[in-house]
Write a protein that holds these residues in place. Structure first.
Motif, PDB file in Angstrom:
ATOM      1  N   SER B  11      -6.646 -12.342 -10.398  1.00 45.84           N
ATOM      2  CA  SER B  11      -7.262 -12.548 -11.707  1.00 45.84           C
ATOM      3  C   SER B  11      -8.684 -12.012 -11.735  1.00 45.84           C
ATOM      4  O   SER B  11      -9.323 -11.841 -10.688  1.00 45.84           O
ATOM      5  N   GLY B  12      -9.158 -11.749 -12.933  1.00 50.84           N
ATOM      6  CA  GLY B  12     -10.517 -11.265 -13.114  1.00 50.84           C
ATOM      7  C   GLY B  12     -10.943 -11.410 -14.567  1.00 50.84           C
ATOM      8  O   GLY B  12     -10.096 -11.558 -15.454  1.00 50.84           O
ATOM      9  N   SER B  13     -12.220 -11.332 -14.789  1.00 53.71           N
ATOM     10  CA  SER B  13     -12.759 -11.419 -16.151  1.00 53.71           C
ATOM     11  C   SER B  13     -12.820 -10.030 -16.760  1.00 53.71           C
ATOM     12  O   SER B  13     -12.848  -9.020 -16.037  1.00 53.71           O
ATOM     13  N   PRO B  14     -12.842  -9.953 -18.081  1.00 52.46           N
ATOM     14  CA  PRO B  14     -12.954  -8.635 -18.731  1.00 52.46           C
ATOM     15  C   PRO B  14     -14.161  -7.873 -18.218  1.00 52.46           C
ATOM     16  O   PRO B  14     -15.248  -8.437 -18.056  1.00 52.46           O
ATOM     17  N   GLY B  15     -13.927  -6.607 -17.921  1.00 48.72           N
ATOM     18  CA  GLY B  15     -14.995  -5.753 -17.423  1.00 48.72           C
ATOM     19  C   GLY B  15     -15.107  -5.708 -15.907  1.00 48.72           C
ATOM     20  O   GLY B  15     -15.715  -4.777 -15.359  1.00 48.72           O
ATOM     21  N   GLN B  16     -14.533  -6.685 -15.233  1.00 47.57           N
ATOM     22  CA  GLN B  16     -14.582  -6.704 -13.775  1.00 47.57           C
ATOM     23  C   GLN B  16     -13.562  -5.732 -13.188  1.00 47.57           C
ATOM     24  O   GLN B  16     -12.711  -5.185 -13.895  1.00 47.57           O
ATOM     25  N   SER B  17     -13.635  -5.541 -11.865  1.00 47.67           N
ATOM     26  CA  SER B  17     -12.654  -4.734 -11.138  1.00 47.67           C
ATOM     27  C   SER B  17     -11.815  -5.648 -10.263  1.00 47.67           C
ATOM     28  O   SER B  17     -12.335  -6.620  -9.687  1.00 47.67           O
ATOM     29  N   ILE B  18     -10.544  -5.355 -10.158  1.00 47.02           N
ATOM     30  CA  ILE B  18      -9.663  -6.084  -9.254  1.00 47.02           C
ATOM     31  C   ILE B  18      -8.860  -5.082  -8.437  1.00 47.02           C
ATOM     32  O   ILE B  18      -8.651  -3.931  -8.860  1.00 47.02           O
ATOM     33  N   THR B  19      -8.399  -5.533  -7.271  1.00 40.43           N
ATOM     34  CA  THR B  19      -7.582  -4.677  -6.409  1.00 40.43           C
ATOM     35  C   THR B  19      -6.331  -5.433  -5.990  1.00 40.43           C
ATOM     36  O   THR B  19      -6.410  -6.595  -5.576  1.00 40.43           O
ATOM     37  N   ILE B  20      -5.189  -4.775  -6.111  1.00 38.61           N
ATOM     38  CA  ILE B  20      -3.905  -5.335  -5.704  1.00 38.61           C
ATOM     39  C   ILE B  20      -3.454  -4.606  -4.445  1.00 38.61           C
ATOM     40  O   ILE B  20      -3.411  -3.367  -4.430  1.00 38.61           O
ATOM     41  N   SER B  21      -3.129  -5.360  -3.414  1.00 40.91           N
ATOM     42  CA  SER B  21      -2.683  -4.742  -2.171  1.00 40.91           C
ATOM     43  C   SER B  21      -1.157  -4.723  -2.079  1.00 40.91           C
ATOM     44  O   SER B  21      -0.472  -5.509  -2.738  1.00 40.91           O
ATOM     45  N   CYS B  22      -0.659  -3.829  -1.235  1.00 39.63           N
ATOM     46  CA  CYS B  22       0.781  -3.634  -1.060  1.00 39.63           C
ATOM     47  C   CYS B  22       0.991  -3.261   0.402  1.00 39.63           C
ATOM     48  O   CYS B  22       0.669  -2.142   0.812  1.00 39.63           O
ATOM     49  N   THR B  23       1.533  -4.179   1.195  1.00 39.93           N
ATOM     50  CA  THR B  23       1.649  -3.960   2.624  1.00 39.93           C
ATOM     51  C   THR B  23       3.102  -3.737   3.040  1.00 39.93           C
ATOM     52  O   THR B  23       3.985  -4.534   2.696  1.00 39.93           O
ATOM     53  N   GLY B  24       3.307  -2.675   3.784  1.00 41.17           N
ATOM     54  CA  GLY B  24       4.639  -2.342   4.283  1.00 41.17           C
ATOM     55  C   GLY B  24       4.617  -2.078   5.755  1.00 41.17           C
ATOM     56  O   GLY B  24       3.911  -2.768   6.511  1.00 41.17           O
ATOM     57  N   THR B  25       5.378  -1.075   6.163  1.00 40.67           N
ATOM     58  CA  THR B  25       5.483  -0.713   7.578  1.00 40.67           C
ATOM     59  C   THR B  25       5.332   0.793   7.743  1.00 40.67           C
ATOM     60  O   THR B  25       5.161   1.532   6.769  1.00 40.67           O
ATOM     61  N   SER B  26       5.422   1.248   8.969  1.00 42.28           N
ATOM     62  CA  SER B  26       5.324   2.680   9.239  1.00 42.28           C
ATOM     63  C   SER B  26       6.545   3.444   8.745  1.00 42.28           C
ATOM     64  O   SER B  26       6.528   4.670   8.662  1.00 42.28           O
ATOM     65  N   SER B  27       7.607   2.722   8.381  1.00 38.80           N
ATOM     66  CA  SER B  27       8.809   3.372   7.846  1.00 38.80           C
ATOM     67  C   SER B  27       8.714   3.621   6.350  1.00 38.80           C
ATOM     68  O   SER B  27       9.521   4.367   5.785  1.00 38.80           O
ATOM     69  N   ASP B  28       7.768   2.986   5.719  1.00 38.04           N
ATOM     70  CA  ASP B  28       7.639   3.173   4.262  1.00 38.04           C
ATOM     71  C   ASP B  28       6.191   3.524   3.905  1.00 38.04           C
ATOM     72  O   ASP B  28       5.806   4.673   3.985  1.00 38.04           O
TER      73      ASP B  28
END
Lengths: 118, 112
Positions: B11-28
């Motif tokens: 979550s974040g407020s308007p105007g802020q920056s957010i980052t979504i992570s996505c963790t996998g493996t060396s096969s993907d």
């Protein structure tokens, strides 16, 4: 308008069959790989199957291999998914998607709901 | 088939920056640059927001950017807006012979 429109979803009993169709409009359908992606109610996305231009190559999710068959008719700009021996866990919205890059879909249909229940 | 791991919510407020992570493996995620991101509003079909890690499709705001380090890919939304509130899914090609691509578990983005 460039679009994909699915049809054929509905309620089916466990062990039953359904055939989904997807009609493509306003782009050269035969130029693209096409896929089916599904989403169980309230859950995430899951790739189901894809098919190369001309239907030469087809690939499937392990859990549907032997039960589902993807096919296409480039003359009719249409994609199909024949689903046999359906299980409760196949219940989902099924999206027809256009693959414009490796494992990447840039055009999605509105989806068709398949419910497997007695 | 193991889904890629994403935080359940960000979550974040308007105007802020957010980052979504996505963790996998060396096969993907770690083995290829075929990582994409999709935005899905309730009751709607997913929309492609990023592909090949850092490429934005035509029409997608430049407030969206992508990156990757090792087995983790990220989507950053800058200048957060109310219309960014949605579910976001990452996806990666998988070199496993079992399947073409694997999706992430999904992240609900809330604009406070």
């Amino acid at each position: 308008e460039v679009q994909l429109v699915e049809s054929g979803g509905g309620l089916v009993q466990p062990g039953g069959s359904l055939r989904l169709s997807c009609a493509a409009s306003e782009f050269t359908f035969s130029d693209y790989w096409m896929s089916w992606v599904r989403q169980a109610p309230g859950k995430g996305l899951e790739w189901v199957a894809n098919i190369k231009q001309g239907g030469i190559e087809r690939y499937y999710l392990d859990s549907v291999t032997g039960r589902f068959t993807i096919s296409r008719d480039d003359a009719k700009n249409s994609l199909y998914l024949q689903m046999n021996t359906l299980r409760a866990e196949d219940t989902a919205i099924y999206y027809c998607v256009r693959d414009f890059a490796v494992a990447t879909s840039d055009l999605w249909g509105q989806g068709t709901l398949v419910t497997v229940s007695s | 088939q193991s889904a890629l791991t994403q935080p359940a919510s960000v979550s974040g407020s308007p105007g802020q920056s957010i980052t979504i992570s996505c963790t996998g493996t060396s096969s993907d995620v770690g083995g290829h640059n075929f990582v994409s991101w999709y935005q899905q509003h309730p009751g709607k079909a997913p929309k492609l927001m990023m592909y090949d890690v850092t490429n934005r499709p035509s029409g997608v705001s430049n407030r969206f950017s992508g990156s990757k380090s090792g087995n983790t890919a990220s989507l950053t939304i800058s200048g957060l807006q109310t219309e960014d509130e949605a579910d976001y899914y990452c996806s990666s090609y998988s070199s496993s012979s079992a399947f073409d691509r694997v999706f992430g578990t999904g992240t609900k983005v809330t604009v406070l």
